[in-house]
Design an enzyme around this catalytic site. Structure first.
Site, PDB file in Angstrom:
ATOM      1  CD  GLU A 259      20.612  33.499  17.137  1.00 10.25           C
ATOM      2  OE1 GLU A 259      19.557  34.014  16.697  1.00 10.25           O
ATOM      3  OE2 GLU A 259      21.089  33.771  18.247  1.00 10.25           O
ATOM      4  CG  HIS A 277      17.369  34.763  19.465  1.00  8.26           C
ATOM      5  ND1 HIS A 277      18.183  35.310  18.521  1.00  8.26           N
ATOM      6  CD2 HIS A 277      16.904  35.817  20.183  1.00  8.26           C
ATOM      7  CE1 HIS A 277      18.210  36.636  18.652  1.00  8.26           C
ATOM      8  NE2 HIS A 277      17.432  36.960  19.667  1.00  8.26           N
TER       9      HIS A 277
END
Length: 527
Positions: A259, A277
């Site tokens: 990420e 997220h």
């Protein structure tokens, strides 16, 4: 005024908690070149996920006392390095649990009813009701992997949909799960019986890749998988293959191995809902996180115990009945070292009374913090006090006893020195105002407040000693605020304990000891 460096965005409410008593500075924590010099003289730094506080950053911050992460994850903070330095690391573990639980439910519903695909189709001018037929959750089996705080919230919400709940959590007692209406099972059974599986575990060596190809093969055909916890708990490639084959009916994924990411084997698959997220991305969660870490920073910089400290051995909520004893235990530690004249080889922290109904391990930390206060040059905190004891080979034991014959609660420190001498000090809190009192020193009963400047003389009981000590201190212009003599028998060993307005210089202390024939004379300053 202590300096707090805000390295990433913090809610206005969080900033308001710190304004006035602390100097607030701001820096772009993601800009390494700006971050490192900005850390040079700060007492605390507040980060989110973009700022990396590693060994290099800690080395650049010699005054740093606390690192605060406005969120749950600590992947960007080197906690072991901070612990070695005595730097407290805090996060906001409760701040986003509701948001994360609700997001997991949102993903499950979106997949079950195929909401994103249907929305996109209609937005493109198509009306295809039959293509986007979904499934009901009612009377289905939901498998919750990890029944911690978030998992419990998810389970409660799924129960409201009329789902049967099973869970896998090796650290939870079956009775506790039963209270929540959840049946604990092993992972294999959960995989076999669940119509929907939602994961709520931390990312560790044990949980990484927990659900891969072999595990997915054990699931029911058409199962829905939701991962809103941490990337990598479900193997993305294996999940993508199971969806392509039709065995897995769909997936809702909020977290990824890497990420930020714009590429995953899950992207572009039918009936897969992905989000970047967003579990903690609500206004309420951001506000709670900002407030929580700001309060923790305030407590830490005031020298108080911080419940959300992740690298304190007695981490967790301190009972209100225990909290007033923390300053007392720390002061007893300072006086113990002053009387002992050095560190013991072993130290027993004994707690007696009603407070032993609670977890009192934090009192041991407070006592150690006091023991090392005047011994080492570096700052002593709840974080590094156990490390200091280990490095100096001080064996520390905590004892608790429900019975306390003389006081409601009593804290006693007892240690053996290298020459075999045993030193002890006991103290308690008196009355509704919780007044701190030292009650015993080396077996002598005393009634002494652990105030700024104390002096102790051991000698053989005889007339004229109190007057002689008073005269000598008067000649040195040191005022006695309180004086008392304790003795075991008339003409036997005696202990004089003094509270003074000023510290006694070493030469004056030695002169008094010589004149009154005291083999034992100690001066202690308590801060």
């Amino acid at each position: 005024m202590p300096v707090v460096l805000v390295a990433e965005e913090l809610s206005p409410a969080g900033l308001a908690v710190l304004s006035g008593d602390f100097e607030l500075r701001h820096v772009d924590g993601a800009d390494r070149g700006a971050l490192l010099p900005a850390l040079a003289d700060v007492d605390a730094v507040i980060v989110r996920s973009a700022t990396k506080i590693d060994a290099e950053a800690l080395a650049a911050a010699p005054k740093l006392k606390v690192v605060a992460r406005a969120g749950i994850g600590l992947d960007n903070v080197d906690v072991p390095a901070a612990t070695t330095r005595g730097v407290m690391v805090v996060n906001a573990p409760q701040s986003n649990i509701v948001s994360a639980a609700e997001h997991a439910i949102a993903l499950l519903l979106a997949v079950a009813r195929r909401v994103p695909a249907a929305d996109q189709s209609l937005q493109n001018g198509e009306w295809k009701r039959s293509k986007y037929t979904g499934v009901e959750l009612t009377e289905k089996v939901a498998g919750v992997v990890g029944l911690g705080r978030i998992g419990q919230l998810v389970a409660a919400r799924l129960a409201a949909f009329g789902m049967t709940l099973v869970a896998y959590d090796p650290y939870l007692a079956p009775a506790r799960a039963a209270q929540m209406g959840v049946r604990l099972v092993d992972l294999d059974e959960l995989l076999r019986v669940s119509d929907a599986i939602t994961i709520h575990l931390p990312k560790t060596k044990e949980t990484l890749g927990l659900i891969g190809a072999d595990e997915l093969a054990k699931t029911k055909p058409g199962v829905i998988i939701v991962n809103a916890a941490r990337g990598g708990l479900v193997v993305e490639e294996a999940l993508a293959d199971a969806i392509r084959s039709g065995h897995v009916g769909g997936a809702g994924v909020d977290v990824f191995v890497k990420e930020p990411t714009t590429s995953s084997p899950l992207f572009g698959l039918e009936n897969v809902v992905v989000t970047p997220h967003l579990g903690a991305s609500t206004n309420e969660a951001q506000e709670k996180a900002g407030l929580a870490v700001a309060r923790s920073v305030r407590l830490a910089l005031q020298g108080e115990f911080v419940p959300d400290a992740v690298n304190v051995q007695a981490g967790g909520v301190v009972a209100e009945d225990v909290r007033p004893g923390l300053p007392l235990a720390e002061k007893l530690g300072q006086v113990f070292t002053g009387i002992a004249g050095g560190l013991p080889e072993n130290l027993t922290v004994e707690i007696r009374g009603e407070i032993t109904e609670f977890d009192v391990s934090v009192l041991q930390l407070a006592a150690l913090k006091g023991v090392f206060h005047d011994v080492v040059e570096e700052q002593v905190t709840y974080v590094n006090a156990p490390l200091l004891a280990k490095e100096r080979h001080v064996e520390v034991v905590l004892e608790t006893h429900r019975d306390s014959p003389d006081y409601r609660n009593l804290v006693t420190l007892r240690g053996a020195l290298a020459d075999g001498t045993v030193v002890s000090i006991a103290g308690t809190l008196i009355g509704t105002r919780q007044v701190e009192k030292i009650t015993a020193i080396d077996g002598f009963e005393v009634d002494l407040r652990p105030e700024a400047h104390l002096a102790f003389f051991r000698y053989e009981d005889r007339p004229g000693i109190v007057g002689a000590v008073g005269e000598l201190l008067g000649d040195a212009h040191i005022n006695i605020a309180n004086a008392q003599v304790s003795r075991l028998a008339v003409g036997g060993p005696a202990l004089m304990s003094l509270s003074l307005d000023d510290a006694v210089p070493a030469d004056i202390l030695q002169e008094i000891a010589k004149i009154i024939g005291a083999p034992y004379a100690r001066a202690v300053s308590v801060s």
